[in-house]
Design an enzyme around this catalytic site. Structure first.
Site: not given
Ligand SMILES: NC(=O)c1ccc[n+]([C@@H]2O[C@H](COP(=O)([O-])OP(=O)(O)OC[C@H]3O[C@@H](n4cnc5c(N)ncnc54)[C@H](OP(=O)(O)O)[C@@H]3O)[C@@H](O)[C@H]2O)c1
Length: 298
Positions: A102, A60, A37, A125, A129
């Site tokens: 959050d 992310a 992205i 982080y 964000k």
């Molecule tokens: N997880 C939490 O507890 C949490 C809490 C609050 C907010 N959020 C937000 O919720 C959203 C979804 O989180 P999630 O838990 O689904 O995260 P996740 O499981 O870590 O998934 C993020 C994905 O983004 C991919 N990615 C990393 N760099 C990238 C790039 N440059 N271009 C395209 N894709 C890329 C990663 O690929 P790789 O695996 O290959 O690196 C991974 O598949 C994010 O915006 C996160 O900040 C998450």
């Protein structure tokens, strides 16, 4: 039929977005290896090829502690990525839903954070964000920023799966009891993304997590009890509540990061389920998935 481009499709939310895509939507799912992205040329090419009505950015850098030692990488994915997406979407009249966290808040408020409350991230982080939110909003258009917290699912790594793994092999575990937030099953979060995109008029900052609030310790106890009931765990590990000061991590985390979901609930017309019900549903989903996987083994 509207089409959505899902970025970060290999992650927890990305996979649930594909699984929950409503019948009246189509989607193109791009994992990191298919679309970076932060690479403007790649993003422009994919937007032109797929011609979506919406981009849902679930990509992310989510490793909160690693972001402290790799702030440039966190910034590239979490700030530059949304900036690139936002600018290229506006040029093509495509709507953007940017998922955020959050952890843009410092936790000092002690009552649920509303979308208009002033962010003050404690770590790299959260800063990256917040920069992503600001970039998406500054580009113009009508982006939706959807903040969430404590996300888990059967996919990838998360607190629930870590607890299940550790509780299966240890008699005793210490878990932080003075950080309070709300767990969020990625499935409900995915449905909220689709709901906001479907609404059409939604724009600006929204909050979503499951309902209620708890500490990491409360969450771990609920994971243990529900997993024992479902037969996912055979032994009841002892869980010891400890203050965060006894579990130092590279990144400082907010002591209180419960989100006020009033606007999202009003927009979607429902309140969402309590986090304990969602946890039970996710553990059932994990169990069914594991049983199917076992059946498929030769
Ligand atoms: N997880 C939490 O507890 C949490 C809490 C609050 C907010 N959020 C937000 O919720 C959203 C979804 O989180 P999630 O838990 O689904 O995260 P996740 O499981 O870590 O998934 C993020 C994905 O983004 C991919 N990615 C990393 N760099 C990238 C790039 N440059 N271009 C395209 N894709 C890329 C990663 O690929 P790789 O695996 O290959 O690196 C991974 O598949 C994010 O915006 C996160 O900040 C998450």
């Amino acid at each position: 039929m509207p089409k959505a481009l899902i970025c970060g499709a290999g992650g927890q939310l990305g996979q649930e977005l594909a699984l929950t895509c409503p019948k009246h939507w189509r989607h193109a799912s791009m994992t990191r290896s298919m679309l970076d992205i932060a690479d403007a040329d790649q993003v422009a090419r994919v937007l032109d090829e797929t011609a979506p009505a919406w981009v849902i950015n679930a990509a992310a850098f989510t490793a909160v502690d690693a972001a402290e030692s790799e702030p440039e990488l966190a910034h590239r994915v979490n700030a530059k990525g949304p900036e690139v997406l936002a600018q290229l979407c506006i040029e093509r009249d495509i709507r953007l839903l940017q998922v955020s966290t959050d952890f843009v808040f410092d936790g000092a408020q002690g009552s649920p954070y509303a979308p208009g409350d002033k962010p003050k991230p404690l770590g790299a982080y959260g800063r990256s964000k917040l920069a992503g939110e600001d970039a998406a909003l500054a580009a113009g258009g009508r982006p939706v920023i959807l903040r969430t917290g404590w996300v888990y699912s059967r996919h990838g790594g998360n607190f629930v799966k870590t607890m299940l793994r550790l509780m299966a092999v240890r008699d005793q575990l210490s878990v932080v009891e003075d950080q309070v937030g709300t767990p969020t099953w990625a499935r409900g979060l995915a449905l909220t993304c689709w709901g906001l995109a479907d609404h059409g008029d939604a724009s600006g900052i929204y909050h979503w997590s499951d309902a209620g609030a708890c500490s990491w310790y409360d969450f771990a106890v609920a994971i243990r009890e529900t997993a024992l009931e479902l037969g996912l765990l055979r032994q009841a590990a002892t869980l010891l509540p400890i203050p965060a000061s006894q579990y130092p991590t590279p990144a400082q985390r907010p002591a209180y990061s419960v989100l006020d979901k009033t606007l999202t609930r009003k927009t979607l017309g429902h309140s969402g389920d309590h986090w304990t019900s969602q946890l039970r549903a996710m553990l059932g989903d994990l169990q069914r998935h594991e049983q199917q996987h076992e059946k498929q083994q030769p």
